[in-house]
Structures are given as structure tokens and as C-alpha cells.
Design a protein around this motif. Structure first.
Motif, PDB file in Angstrom:
ATOM      1  N   LEU A 298       0.669  -1.223   0.102  1.00  0.00           N
ATOM      2  CA  LEU A 298      -0.085  -0.260  -0.072  1.00  0.00           C
ATOM      3  C   LEU A 298       0.831   1.269   0.115  1.00  0.00           C
ATOM      4  O   LEU A 298       0.575   2.240  -0.662  1.00  0.00           O
ATOM      5  CB  LEU A 298      -1.054   0.078   1.165  1.00  0.00           C
ATOM      6  CG  LEU A 298      -2.106  -0.992   1.292  1.00  0.00           C
ATOM      7  CD1 LEU A 298      -2.771  -0.944   2.561  1.00  0.00           C
ATOM      8  CD2 LEU A 298      -2.748  -0.931   0.106  1.00  0.00           C
ATOM      9  N   ARG A 299       1.796   1.252   0.740  1.00  0.00           N
ATOM     10  CA  ARG A 299       3.091   2.564   0.681  1.00  0.00           C
ATOM     11  C   ARG A 299       3.377   2.835  -0.587  1.00  0.00           C
ATOM     12  O   ARG A 299       3.557   3.765  -1.120  1.00  0.00           O
ATOM     13  CB  ARG A 299       3.829   2.204   1.877  1.00  0.00           C
ATOM     14  CG  ARG A 299       4.948   3.372   1.874  1.00  0.00           C
ATOM     15  CD  ARG A 299       5.898   3.163   2.997  1.00  0.00           C
ATOM     16  NE  ARG A 299       6.830   4.001   3.038  1.00  0.00           N
ATOM     17  CZ  ARG A 299       7.839   3.883   3.738  1.00  0.00           C
ATOM     18  NH1 ARG A 299       8.217   3.000   4.617  1.00  0.00           N
ATOM     19  NH2 ARG A 299       8.651   5.261   3.780  1.00  0.00           N
ATOM     20  N   ARG A 300       3.911   1.576  -1.344  1.00  0.00           N
ATOM     21  CA  ARG A 300       4.456   1.786  -2.651  1.00  0.00           C
ATOM     22  C   ARG A 300       3.421   2.281  -3.437  1.00  0.00           C
ATOM     23  O   ARG A 300       3.713   3.078  -4.304  1.00  0.00           O
ATOM     24  CB  ARG A 300       5.102   0.480  -3.185  1.00  0.00           C
ATOM     25  CG  ARG A 300       5.708   0.600  -4.471  1.00  0.00           C
ATOM     26  CD  ARG A 300       6.374  -0.788  -4.750  1.00  0.00           C
ATOM     27  NE  ARG A 300       6.910  -0.877  -5.974  1.00  0.00           N
ATOM     28  CZ  ARG A 300       7.447  -1.835  -6.696  1.00  0.00           C
ATOM     29  NH1 ARG A 300       7.310  -3.081  -6.009  1.00  0.00           N
ATOM     30  NH2 ARG A 300       7.899  -1.791  -8.083  1.00  0.00           N
ATOM     31  N   ARG A 301       2.336   1.888  -3.487  1.00  0.00           N
ATOM     32  CA  ARG A 301       1.150   2.424  -4.157  1.00  0.00           C
ATOM     33  C   ARG A 301       0.777   3.810  -3.979  1.00  0.00           C
ATOM     34  O   ARG A 301       0.660   4.451  -5.040  1.00  0.00           O
ATOM     35  CB  ARG A 301      -0.029   1.439  -4.290  1.00  0.00           C
ATOM     36  CG  ARG A 301      -0.976   1.614  -5.089  1.00  0.00           C
ATOM     37  CD  ARG A 301      -2.164   0.591  -5.078  1.00  0.00           C
ATOM     38  NE  ARG A 301      -3.084   1.099  -6.114  1.00  0.00           N
ATOM     39  CZ  ARG A 301      -4.212   0.083  -6.429  1.00  0.00           C
ATOM     40  NH1 ARG A 301      -4.523  -0.803  -5.860  1.00  0.00           N
ATOM     41  NH2 ARG A 301      -5.285   0.529  -7.350  1.00  0.00           N
ATOM     42  N   ARG A 302       0.834   4.227  -2.942  1.00  0.00           N
ATOM     43  CA  ARG A 302       0.619   5.657  -2.648  1.00  0.00           C
ATOM     44  C   ARG A 302       1.625   6.515  -3.192  1.00  0.00           C
ATOM     45  O   ARG A 302       1.409   7.592  -3.715  1.00  0.00           O
ATOM     46  CB  ARG A 302       0.633   5.915  -1.058  1.00  0.00           C
ATOM     47  CG  ARG A 302      -0.735   5.273  -0.339  1.00  0.00           C
ATOM     48  CD  ARG A 302      -1.098   5.889   0.834  1.00  0.00           C
ATOM     49  NE  ARG A 302      -1.919   5.166   1.445  1.00  0.00           N
ATOM     50  CZ  ARG A 302      -1.354   4.344   2.636  1.00  0.00           C
ATOM     51  NH1 ARG A 302      -0.112   4.178   2.844  1.00  0.00           N
ATOM     52  NH2 ARG A 302      -2.317   3.568   3.111  1.00  0.00           N
ATOM     53  N   ARG A 303       2.829   5.926  -3.224  1.00  0.00           N
ATOM     54  CA  ARG A 303       4.002   7.060  -3.716  1.00  0.00           C
ATOM     55  C   ARG A 303       4.155   6.888  -5.241  1.00  0.00           C
ATOM     56  O   ARG A 303       4.163   7.932  -5.948  1.00  0.00           O
ATOM     57  CB  ARG A 303       5.477   6.125  -3.011  1.00  0.00           C
ATOM     58  CG  ARG A 303       5.832   6.404  -1.517  1.00  0.00           C
ATOM     59  CD  ARG A 303       7.096   5.747  -1.400  1.00  0.00           C
ATOM     60  NE  ARG A 303       7.393   6.119  -0.120  1.00  0.00           N
ATOM     61  CZ  ARG A 303       8.642   5.681   0.433  1.00  0.00           C
ATOM     62  NH1 ARG A 303       9.480   4.781  -0.268  1.00  0.00           N
ATOM     63  NH2 ARG A 303       8.812   6.006   1.754  1.00  0.00           N
ATOM     64  N   SER A 304       3.659   5.788  -5.948  1.00  0.00           N
ATOM     65  CA  SER A 304       3.841   5.813  -7.317  1.00  0.00           C
ATOM     66  C   SER A 304       2.326   6.619  -7.682  1.00  0.00           C
ATOM     67  O   SER A 304       2.536   7.365  -8.677  1.00  0.00           O
ATOM     68  CB  SER A 304       3.425   4.569  -7.842  1.00  0.00           C
ATOM     69  OG  SER A 304       2.197   3.935  -7.262  1.00  0.00           O
ATOM     70  N   THR A 305       1.386   6.780  -7.181  1.00  0.00           N
ATOM     71  CA  THR A 305       0.154   7.634  -7.430  1.00  0.00           C
ATOM     72  C   THR A 305       0.613   8.964  -7.176  1.00  0.00           C
ATOM     73  O   THR A 305       0.080   9.958  -8.073  1.00  0.00           O
ATOM     74  CB  THR A 305      -0.915   7.395  -6.439  1.00  0.00           C
ATOM     75  OG1 THR A 305      -1.215   6.029  -6.731  1.00  0.00           O
ATOM     76  CG2 THR A 305      -2.014   8.126  -6.957  1.00  0.00           C
ATOM     77  N   ALA A 306       1.262   9.379  -6.103  1.00  0.00           N
ATOM     78  CA  ALA A 306       1.569  10.715  -5.869  1.00  0.00           C
ATOM     79  C   ALA A 306       2.801  11.268  -6.898  1.00  0.00           C
ATOM     80  O   ALA A 306       2.886  12.357  -7.267  1.00  0.00           O
ATOM     81  CB  ALA A 306       2.328  11.013  -4.472  1.00  0.00           C
ATOM     82  N   ALA A 307       3.711  10.492  -7.431  1.00  0.00           N
ATOM     83  CA  ALA A 307       4.779  10.863  -8.352  1.00  0.00           C
ATOM     84  C   ALA A 307       4.209  10.976  -9.634  1.00  0.00           C
ATOM     85  O   ALA A 307       4.825  11.619 -10.508  1.00  0.00           O
ATOM     86  CB  ALA A 307       5.961  10.099  -8.133  1.00  0.00           C
ATOM     87  N   ALA A 308       2.991  10.741 -10.087  1.00  0.00           N
ATOM     88  CA  ALA A 308       2.338  10.480 -11.382  1.00  0.00           C
ATOM     89  C   ALA A 308       2.236  12.143 -11.838  1.00  0.00           C
ATOM     90  O   ALA A 308       1.460  12.948 -10.919  1.00  0.00           O
ATOM     91  CB  ALA A 308       1.145   9.777 -11.715  1.00  0.00           C
ATOM     92  N   PRO A 309       2.415  12.799 -13.163  1.00  0.00           N
ATOM     93  CA  PRO A 309       2.268  14.101 -13.437  1.00  0.00           C
ATOM     94  C   PRO A 309       0.625  14.240 -13.712  1.00  0.00           C
ATOM     95  O   PRO A 309       0.006  13.316 -14.096  1.00  0.00           O
ATOM     96  CB  PRO A 309       2.817  14.108 -14.802  1.00  0.00           C
ATOM     97  CG  PRO A 309       2.865  13.070 -15.282  1.00  0.00           C
ATOM     98  CD  PRO A 309       3.078  12.143 -14.268  1.00  0.00           C
ATOM     99  N   PRO A 310       0.259  15.725 -13.388  1.00  0.00           N
ATOM    100  CA  PRO A 310      -1.310  15.666 -13.510  1.00  0.00           C
ATOM    101  C   PRO A 310      -1.667  15.670 -14.941  1.00  0.00           C
ATOM    102  O   PRO A 310      -0.961  16.014 -15.971  1.00  0.00           O
ATOM    103  CB  PRO A 310      -1.498  17.107 -12.909  1.00  0.00           C
ATOM    104  CG  PRO A 310      -0.219  17.923 -12.846  1.00  0.00           C
ATOM    105  CD  PRO A 310       0.915  16.756 -12.849  1.00  0.00           C
ATOM    106  N   ALA A 311      -2.817  15.123 -15.355  1.00  0.00           N
ATOM    107  CA  ALA A 311      -3.296  14.978 -16.596  1.00  0.00           C
ATOM    108  C   ALA A 311      -3.941  16.192 -17.127  1.00  0.00           C
ATOM    109  O   ALA A 311      -4.922  16.744 -16.664  1.00  0.00           O
ATOM    110  CB  ALA A 311      -4.227  13.884 -16.747  1.00  0.00           C
ATOM    111  N   GLY A 312      -3.297  16.989 -18.336  1.00  0.00           N
ATOM    112  CA  GLY A 312      -3.972  18.392 -18.909  1.00  0.00           C
ATOM    113  C   GLY A 312      -4.805  17.864 -20.122  1.00  0.00           C
ATOM    114  O   GLY A 312      -4.852  16.983 -20.416  1.00  0.00           O
ATOM    115  N   PRO A 313      -5.277  19.032 -20.858  1.00  0.00           N
ATOM    116  CA  PRO A 313      -6.440  18.793 -22.067  1.00  0.00           C
ATOM    117  C   PRO A 313      -5.480  18.322 -22.979  1.00  0.00           C
ATOM    118  O   PRO A 313      -4.317  18.695 -23.516  1.00  0.00           O
ATOM    119  CB  PRO A 313      -6.825  20.114 -22.263  1.00  0.00           C
ATOM    120  CG  PRO A 313      -5.785  21.373 -21.593  1.00  0.00           C
ATOM    121  CD  PRO A 313      -5.206  20.411 -20.357  1.00  0.00           C
ATOM    122  N   SER A 314      -6.073  17.469 -23.833  1.00  0.00           N
ATOM    123  CA  SER A 314      -5.159  16.741 -24.862  1.00  0.00           C
ATOM    124  C   SER A 314      -5.194  17.687 -26.043  1.00  0.00           C
ATOM    125  O   SER A 314      -6.122  18.416 -26.355  1.00  0.00           O
ATOM    126  CB  SER A 314      -6.114  15.514 -25.096  1.00  0.00           C
ATOM    127  OG  SER A 314      -5.568  14.919 -26.269  1.00  0.00           O
TER     128      SER A 314
END
Length: 376
Positions: A325-341
Motif C-alpha cells: 500500500l505504501r508503494r502504491r501511494r508513492r507511485s500515485t503521488a509521483a504521477a504528473p497531472p493529466a492536462g487537456p489533450s
């Protein structure tokens, strides 16, 4: 009321005895009518009788412990059994042959009197069944053992019995018939192919896994052995406990096995103390069987049981879930925000370059003669 003169005075001892009798009558109460006086409880023992039975000859005991014979099918032999009356009154004995068997607890036993012999006991013949022996005397009783022509090779075991039957009464008044028996064993080896064999038919392992992963617990091994050959066998048995990769954890001391007659089986239970919960425990039953003639090849059989340290496994499972669960939270926090295509277009907008910018000469020719295209 007459007065007591010095010459008629009652002695103090007589007065004390009378008072004691009155007091005893008051305490016990009057005897009830119709109830017999108490009697000692009847016993089923009609009297102690003592006698001895031993291999003998026509002139007396021969020093043998058992009757032992090696005969071929069709052979016969005449022998004597000595019956000595050690009591103080005449005893009448029933003398006959019977078969032997191994009990479930490994003891040597003879068939009860109400079961007819079918093996060596049936091959023993006595001139008459009833024999009376005087006190302090011995009777050397002849018998004849005849081996049938179709007798199977190997060991045949039984006994020559001298029995005393007496009537008795139990504690509750029941009349019983007591059959007291003493026998001399008979060991007969019939000539032919000898096939000694011992089989371990089943092995069961039980282990009470301790909560403490570094604790110890008892391991119980129950195994059943059978004499699957045609001669008597004995020997010793031991249990070896191994962990993963053949790591030996414990070994019991060899225990003596009882003498097993052909076809007999016996169950052994061994308790091995101080065994750690080493994930997977394997118990190996190691038998070293023997016959009266020689040692036999060892016999082994194994069985396993899981010994999982549940407390340690539970801690590992909780730790693994927390790390996941800790690794999954870290990977989610490090992902860039999704902008308009960039491929999406809003209302009134076209994707890519405008029409005026993509129009070449051919496009201008298509609008020739008309209004010039308006460039936004």
C-alpha cells in the motif's frame, strides 16, 4: 420401693455395662423385623488353587521352557506335559491344545475356551481330556502332535493347557463358572519355504504448532506394522524427524517391538518432544526387524505434516500488505497531472492548421472567380 442394703448393692462395673448397653441400643435403634442379620459379602473366589504346567518327559521335567519342534508335513511327535498340583486338595484338570495369537497391545495370548482351535492346537491330541492330580503330586501327561500333510510352511504357535473349572458366587449373588488356565507354549516350524516379512501399513503424524515461532512442541507419530510373512518376527523401531532439505531435527531411541505371530499387527505411538515449527516436518519410521534365526533388511516409511508458525506468517503478511500500500501511494503521488489533450478541439475550432494555411494553389483555383477567402 425396696431399699438397697449393703449386701444388695450392685457393683459399679455392672452398672457401667448396663448403661453402655442402653446407650448403644439408643444409637443403633431397634432391629427391624424381617431383615436378616448382616453377612459378609459373598465372593466369587471358591478357594485358592495352585498348580504348575511345564514341558516334561515320561520320567519328569526336561528343563525346557517351551515345546519347540521342527517337523515336515505329515510328521508326528509324542511328548509329555507335566501338571503339578501345588494345593492341599485333589484337583481335576482339563488338558487340551489350542492356538495362540498376538493381542492388539502386543501380548502373547491363547484362544478362549469357547473357541475351537484350527491350527497347531487342533493338531495336538491327548488320550483323555480330564486328569485328576493329588495334592503335592505331578502327572506327566502324554500327547501327540501330528502335522497335516497340507500344512503351510512356517511358524505355527499355540499351547498345551491345563485348566481348572470351579463354581463361584459373585458379590451380588450371581453364580459363575470360573475357568482358570495355565499353559506351556508350543512353537512349531513346518518345513518349507520361509518368507519373513514386515510391513509398515500406515503412518500418521500430528503436530500442535506453537504460537511462538521460535517455540517447541511435541510431535506424535502413530504407525501400524504387520507381520506379512510366515514366521515370527520381532526387532526394534525408531522415528527420525526431519525438516526442510533433510535437516534432522530429532531422533527417538529404538524401542523393542513385541513378538508378532504370522498375520498379526501392532500399533506403535511415539511422542517426540521439543520439535520446532520448521514449516514442513517429515517423520520416518525406521524398523530393524528380526526373526528367531537372523536379522532382516530395515523397513522405512515416511509421512509429513505442515508446521507453519502462524504468528510469524501473520506478521509477514501484515508487513507485506503495508509495504504494498505504501508503494502504491508513492507511485500515485509521483504521477504528473493529466492536462487537456492537444487532439481535442473546442467549439468552432478545428484540429491542426486552419483551412487558409493549408490551402495551396489548387485550393485558390477552386475559389477563383469568387470572393477571396477570408483569413482569420
Amino acid at each position: 420401693m425396696p431399699l438397697l442394703t449393703p449386701s444388695t448393692r450392685i457393683p459399679a462395673a455392672r452398672i457401667g455395662a448396663a448403661l453402655a448397653a442402653v446407650l448403644l441400643a439408643v444409637l443403633l435403634g431397634p432391629p427391624s423385623r424381617g431383615e436378616a442379620a448382616p453377612r459378609p459379602a459373598p465372593s466369587a473366589d471358591p478357594g485358592v488353587v495352585r498348580w504348575a504346567v511345564q514341558p516334561s518327559g515320561s520320567g519328569g521335567p526336561t528343563g525346557r521352557n517351551y515345546f519347540t519342534y521342527d517337523l515336515a508335513p505329515g510328521d508326528s511327535v509324542t511328548d509329555h506335559v507335566g501338571v503339578t498340583n501345588l494345593g492341599d486338595r485333589p484337583l481335576t484338570f482339563a488338558v487340551y491344545g489350542t492356538d495362540a495369537y498376538t493381542t492388539t497391545d502386543g501380548a502373547f495370548a491363547l484362544l478362549p475356551s469357547d473357541r475351537a482351535a484350527t491350527d497347531v492346537g487342533a493338531w495336538i491330541g491327548v488320550d483323555r481330556r480330564s486328569w485328576t492330580v493329588q495334592p503335592g503330586k505331578r502327572a506327566d501327561i502324554p500327547f501327540r502332535l501330528t502335522v497335516p500333510r497340507n500344512a503351510t510352511p512356517g511358524d505355527h504357535t499355540g499351547g498345551v493347557i491345563a485348566a481348572v473349572a470351579q463354581d463361584g458366587v459373585t458379590a451380588d449373588g450371581q453364580r459363575v463358572r470360573l475357568d482358570q488356565r495355565i499353559a506351556a507354549r508350543v512353537y512349531l516350524r513346518v518345513a518349507g519355504e520361509v518368507r519373513p516379512a514386515v510391513t509398515v501399513e500406515s503412518v500418521r503424524v500430528d503436530y500442535d504448532t506453537p504460537l511462538n515461532p521460535i517455540g517447541r512442541a511435541d510431535l506424535t507419530v502413530t504407525y501400524r506394522i504387520r507381520n506379512s510373512g510366515n514366521v515370527r518376527v520381532g526387532g526394534t523401531g525408531a522415528v527420525v524427524v526431519d525438516g526442510p532439505a533433510g535437516w534432522t531435527l530429532s531422533r527417538t531411541s529404538p524401542v523393542d517391538l513385541p513378538e508378532l505371530l504370522p498375520g498379526a499387527e501392532f500399533t506403535v505411538t511415539e511422542r517426540v518432544t521439543g520439535v520446532p515449527p520448521a514449516l514442513r516436518l517429515t517423520a520416518t519410521v525406521d524398523l530393524a526387524p528380526t526373526t528367531v534365526d537372523t536379522a532382516l533388511p530395515p523397513v522405512q516409511r515416511t509421512a509429513s505434516v505442515w508446521a507453519l508458525p502462524w504468528l510469524l506468517l501473520a506478521a509477514l503478511a501484515v508487513t507485506g500488505a503495508w509495504l504494498y500500500l505504501r508503494r502504491r501511494r508513492r507511485s500515485t503521488a509521483a504521477a504528473p497531472p493529466a492536462g487537456p489533450s492537444a487532439a481535442s478541439a473546442g467549439p468552432g475550432e478545428t484540429s491542426g492548421t486552419s483551412g487558409a494555411e493549408t490551402a495551396g494553389p489548387s485550393a485558390a483555383g477552386e475559389v477563383a472567380g469568387g470572393a477571396a477567402p477570408r483569413v482569420r
